[in-house]
Each structure stands twice: as C-alpha cells, then as structure tokens.
Design a protein around this motif. Structure first.
Motif, PDB file in Angstrom:
ATOM      1  N   LEU A 198       0.831  -1.199   0.000  1.00 32.40           N
ATOM      2  CA  LEU A 198       0.000   0.000   0.000  1.00 32.40           C
ATOM      3  C   LEU A 198       0.870   1.254   0.000  1.00 32.40           C
ATOM      4  CD1 LEU A 198      -2.692   1.435   0.001  1.00 32.40           C
ATOM      5  CD2 LEU A 198      -2.812   1.101   2.484  1.00 32.40           C
ATOM      6  N   VAL A 199       1.946   1.246   0.755  1.00 30.39           N
ATOM      7  CA  VAL A 199       2.853   2.394   0.757  1.00 30.39           C
ATOM      8  C   VAL A 199       3.376   2.628  -0.659  1.00 30.39           C
ATOM      9  CG1 VAL A 199       5.084   3.258   1.576  1.00 30.39           C
ATOM     10  CG2 VAL A 199       3.500   2.189   3.185  1.00 30.39           C
ATOM     11  N   LEU A 200       3.857   1.577  -1.306  1.00 27.25           N
ATOM     12  CA  LEU A 200       4.344   1.700  -2.682  1.00 27.25           C
ATOM     13  C   LEU A 200       3.235   2.115  -3.644  1.00 27.25           C
ATOM     14  CD1 LEU A 200       6.809  -1.302  -3.000  1.00 27.25           C
ATOM     15  CD2 LEU A 200       7.353   1.137  -3.115  1.00 27.25           C
ATOM     16  N   LEU A 201       2.068   1.535  -3.481  1.00 28.99           N
ATOM     17  CA  LEU A 201       0.935   1.878  -4.347  1.00 28.99           C
ATOM     18  C   LEU A 201       0.588   3.361  -4.228  1.00 28.99           C
ATOM     19  CD1 LEU A 201      -1.175   0.747  -6.321  1.00 28.99           C
ATOM     20  CD2 LEU A 201      -2.619   0.261  -4.350  1.00 28.99           C
ATOM     21  N   SER A 244       0.603  12.456  -1.098  1.00 36.48           N
ATOM     22  CA  SER A 244       0.528  11.014  -0.839  1.00 36.48           C
ATOM     23  C   SER A 244       1.464  10.579   0.283  1.00 36.48           C
ATOM     24  CB  SER A 244       0.853  10.227  -2.111  1.00 36.48           C
ATOM     25  OG  SER A 244       2.225  10.323  -2.419  1.00 36.48           O
ATOM     26  N   VAL A 245       2.417  11.398   0.647  1.00 36.98           N
ATOM     27  CA  VAL A 245       3.414  11.002   1.648  1.00 36.98           C
ATOM     28  C   VAL A 245       2.801  10.812   3.037  1.00 36.98           C
ATOM     29  CG1 VAL A 245       5.553  11.702   2.804  1.00 36.98           C
ATOM     30  CG2 VAL A 245       5.336  11.929   0.320  1.00 36.98           C
ATOM     31  N   PRO A 246       1.990  11.738   3.556  1.00 39.62           N
ATOM     32  CA  PRO A 246       1.423  11.503   4.890  1.00 39.62           C
ATOM     33  C   PRO A 246       0.564  10.234   4.993  1.00 39.62           C
ATOM     34  CG  PRO A 246       1.303  13.828   4.363  1.00 39.62           C
ATOM     35  CD  PRO A 246       1.715  13.119   3.097  1.00 39.62           C
ATOM     36  N   PRO A 247      -0.345   9.943   4.040  1.00 37.98           N
ATOM     37  CA  PRO A 247      -1.079   8.680   4.147  1.00 37.98           C
ATOM     38  C   PRO A 247      -0.158   7.459   4.054  1.00 37.98           C
ATOM     39  CG  PRO A 247      -2.200  10.135   2.613  1.00 37.98           C
ATOM     40  CD  PRO A 247      -0.884  10.767   2.932  1.00 37.98           C
TER      41      PRO A 247
END
Length: 177
Positions: free
Chosen positions: A55-58, A104-107
């Motif tokens: 999910l982080v990569l996505l 997208s970085v914080p999520p």
C-alpha cells in the motif's frame, strides 16, 4: 517627479508581483493528490488483506504516475501548438505539480507506522484515509490563506473539502460492507 506614495515604482511593482504570486499559488495538486490517495486506500482496502509495504508503494507510485501525467498535460497540452517547452518551463511544471506527490506522503507514512500503533490492516487503512482527508482539508485552507482569502472563505473551503472527504469515507464504508 517622485513616485513615493503614489503606488508606482519598483517597490509597488514588487508588491504587485508578490500578491499575484500568492493569488496564483496553486494547491490544487495537493487537494487532488489527497483525494487520489484516499481513493487508492479505498481501492486497496476492497481487495482484502495485503502487505502494508504494497500500500505504501501503491500510494507513492500512483501519485508519481499522476504527477507525470499532469506535468505532461501542462507541457504538451495547448503549449505544444505554440512552441516546444524549454528547460525552465519543464522545471516549473514539475515543481507546480509536485503537490500531487507530496499529498501522498502523509497517508503512506501513516500506513508505514501503523504497526507501531498496534493497528491491523483495516486500522491502517482507516488511519491512512483519515490522514488523506485531513490533508485534503489542509491543502484547501492553505490555498485560500495563501491567496489572501478572508476567514469566512477559508472556513467554507475547509467545510466543502471535509464534506468531499466524508463522501469518500461513505464510499469506503459502502465498498467494505
């Protein structure tokens, strides 16, 4: 003849350019990127269990792809008919659209730290979704503030973006139940 006090001259020109820059400061990418991140979280959550690293990569890779798409559209849309972009225009477009990635970085970070908070995968998804919605509201308020909007307008944009975020939450609930 002196230009002092008349609102003309070099100082007035600098003030006018700063005001114009603030008015044109575009946080649209941040709002858009936050909504994109929330949508990615919803989509990933509907697929069932998965490693958090995915999910982080996505989240990060999806935002990079959309950033590139926006840069491409900015550079090669209407401008291509007039003249090919130079290096300065390319760098400006990359910089202007970068908030899509920043949003997208914080999520993604929320997903990454979720095990430290004792959250299971569903808890990580909800945390990331809440962070994305908070970012969406934050980016919209920052845009309004930077443009010099009055407090009432900043509250309105925060409310509208919170409402949009809540619609995303409702979609998440509907998709997972």
């Amino acid at each position: 003849m002196s230009t002092r006090g008349t609102g003309t001259g070099p100082a007035a020109g600098r003030r006018e350019r700063r005001t114009e820059h603030r008015a044109h400061a575009d946080y649209t990418g941040g709002v858009y990127g936050s909504m994109l991140a929330a949508s990615v979280v919803i989509g990933a959550g509907s697929l069932g269990s998965f490693p958090r690293a995915e999910l982080v990569l996505l989240l990060l890779l999806t935002s990079l792809v959309f950033w590139l798409a926006h840069v491409h559209a900015e550079l090669f849309g209407a401008r291509l008919a007039r003249h090919p972009p130079d290096r300065r225009e390319v760098l400006r477009a990359c910089r202007d659209e970068w908030p899509i990635v920043k949003a997208s970085v914080p999520p993604a970070a929320a997903v990454a730290v979720s095990p430290l908070l004792g959250l299971d995968v569903q808890g990580a998804l909800w945390l990331a979704l809440c962070v994305a919605v908070a970012g969406q509201v934050g980016w919209s308020v920052a845009a309004a503030h930077r443009a010099g909007a009055p407090g009432r307008l900043m509250a309105t944009t925060a409310s509208v973006n919170l409402l949009l975020g809540l619609v995303i939450v409702v979609v998440k609930i509907a998709v997972t139940h």
